[in-house]
Design a protein around this motif. Sequence first.
Motif, short mmCIF file in Angstrom:
data_model
loop_
_atom_site.label_atom_id
_atom_site.label_comp_id
_atom_site.label_asym_id
_atom_site.label_seq_id
_atom_site.Cartn_x
_atom_site.Cartn_y
_atom_site.Cartn_z
N SER A 34 0.80 -1.22 0.00
CA SER A 34 0.00 0.00 0.00
C SER A 34 0.84 1.28 0.00
O SER A 34 0.29 2.36 0.06
CB SER A 34 -0.93 -0.01 1.21
OG SER A 34 -0.17 0.01 2.40
N VAL A 35 2.18 1.17 -0.06
CA VAL A 35 3.05 2.36 0.00
C VAL A 35 3.63 2.64 -1.39
O VAL A 35 4.09 1.74 -2.09
CB VAL A 35 4.19 2.17 1.02
CG1 VAL A 35 5.10 3.38 1.06
CG2 VAL A 35 3.62 1.90 2.40
N ILE A 36 3.59 3.90 -1.79
CA ILE A 36 4.05 4.33 -3.12
C ILE A 36 5.10 5.43 -2.94
O ILE A 36 4.88 6.38 -2.18
CB ILE A 36 2.88 4.89 -3.95
CG1 ILE A 36 1.79 3.84 -4.12
CG2 ILE A 36 3.36 5.41 -5.29
CD1 ILE A 36 0.48 4.42 -4.62
N LEU A 37 6.21 5.30 -3.65
CA LEU A 37 7.24 6.36 -3.68
C LEU A 37 7.07 7.12 -4.99
O LEU A 37 7.18 6.55 -6.07
CB LEU A 37 8.65 5.77 -3.60
CG LEU A 37 9.79 6.78 -3.73
CD1 LEU A 37 9.79 7.77 -2.56
CD2 LEU A 37 11.13 6.07 -3.82
N GLN A 38 6.81 8.39 -4.87
CA GLN A 38 6.68 9.25 -6.06
C GLN A 38 8.02 9.92 -6.27
O GLN A 38 8.53 10.62 -5.40
CB GLN A 38 5.59 10.29 -5.82
CG GLN A 38 5.36 11.20 -6.99
CD GLN A 38 4.29 12.24 -6.70
OE1 GLN A 38 3.52 12.11 -5.76
NE2 GLN A 38 4.26 13.26 -7.51
N SER A 39 8.62 9.69 -7.46
CA SER A 39 9.95 10.24 -7.75
C SER A 39 9.99 10.69 -9.21
O SER A 39 9.15 10.28 -10.01
CB SER A 39 11.03 9.18 -7.49
OG SER A 39 10.86 8.09 -8.38
N PRO A 40 10.98 11.49 -9.59
CA PRO A 40 11.08 11.92 -10.99
C PRO A 40 11.36 10.73 -11.91
O PRO A 40 12.06 9.80 -11.53
CB PRO A 40 12.27 12.88 -11.00
CG PRO A 40 12.63 13.12 -9.60
CD PRO A 40 12.02 12.06 -8.76
N VAL A 41 10.80 10.78 -13.11
CA VAL A 41 10.98 9.69 -14.06
C VAL A 41 12.27 9.87 -14.83
O VAL A 41 13.11 8.99 -14.91
CB VAL A 41 9.81 9.67 -15.06
CG1 VAL A 41 10.01 8.57 -16.08
CG2 VAL A 41 8.52 9.50 -14.34
N LEU A 42 12.41 11.02 -15.43
CA LEU A 42 13.55 11.27 -16.29
C LEU A 42 14.78 11.57 -15.44
O LEU A 42 14.66 11.95 -14.27
CB LEU A 42 13.26 12.46 -17.20
CG LEU A 42 12.02 12.29 -18.09
CD1 LEU A 42 11.72 13.57 -18.81
CD2 LEU A 42 12.21 11.15 -19.07
N PRO A 43 15.95 11.44 -16.02
CA PRO A 43 17.15 11.84 -15.27
C PRO A 43 17.04 13.31 -14.89
O PRO A 43 16.60 14.13 -15.68
CB PRO A 43 18.29 11.63 -16.27
CG PRO A 43 17.76 10.69 -17.29
CD PRO A 43 16.29 10.92 -17.35
N VAL A 44 17.41 13.61 -13.67
CA VAL A 44 17.38 15.00 -13.21
C VAL A 44 18.73 15.63 -13.53
O VAL A 44 19.74 14.96 -13.62
CB VAL A 44 17.06 15.09 -11.71
CG1 VAL A 44 15.64 14.64 -11.44
CG2 VAL A 44 18.03 14.30 -10.88
#
Length: 196
Positions: A34-44
């Motif tokens: 039930s836990v989701i990590l939201q992070s950038p998709v493309l290389p930063v």
Amino acid sequence: MNYIREHDSGVYWCEWREGAASSSSIQLTVTGGSVILQSPVLPVMEGDDVTLSCHTKTAPSNLPAAFYKDGSLIRTEPAGHMTLHHVTSSDEGLYRCSISAHGESPSSSISVSEKSATSSQFLPYGLLFLSCAIVVVLLLVLLVIHHFYSKSKGNQENSEESVTYSDVKISQDRRRTNTPNKESPPEPEVIYSSLR
């Protein structure tokens, strides 16, 4: 989406006005947990700030969350959001988060791209070079103008002050005449004259 399943995992973003503008993309990974990590998709880009958010499917999204990089705890954030400031290549890795009593998120990879040598990096040097070039050109133009002005003014001054002096001696032709008692005229003096 009301019912999220594993096949709903992917990259999501919003678009409006028929693709004229869009939001930043996010990678959403759906697992059985039930836990989701939201992070950038493309290389930063190197130097950017990156925010990671840890959410649950059911509970409010501002729960305290622990963040991990490559399996090691980084820190726990009370609101479930962690910002990495001015990221570098050392920030690359696999990130995950966990919320107490809810579980762990799957790992999400973050890669950092080196900023390319763009004109923005060389802008101060470019402006400095351009400024110096402009100053040099202006100085050269001023020197040429000064040279020609001085030369023409000098020619005018020289022509006004340039005087040629010459000795002119006027003499009369003395021929003997038949009159012996006549006295001959006196010798004329030297006359100076200026020529222009």
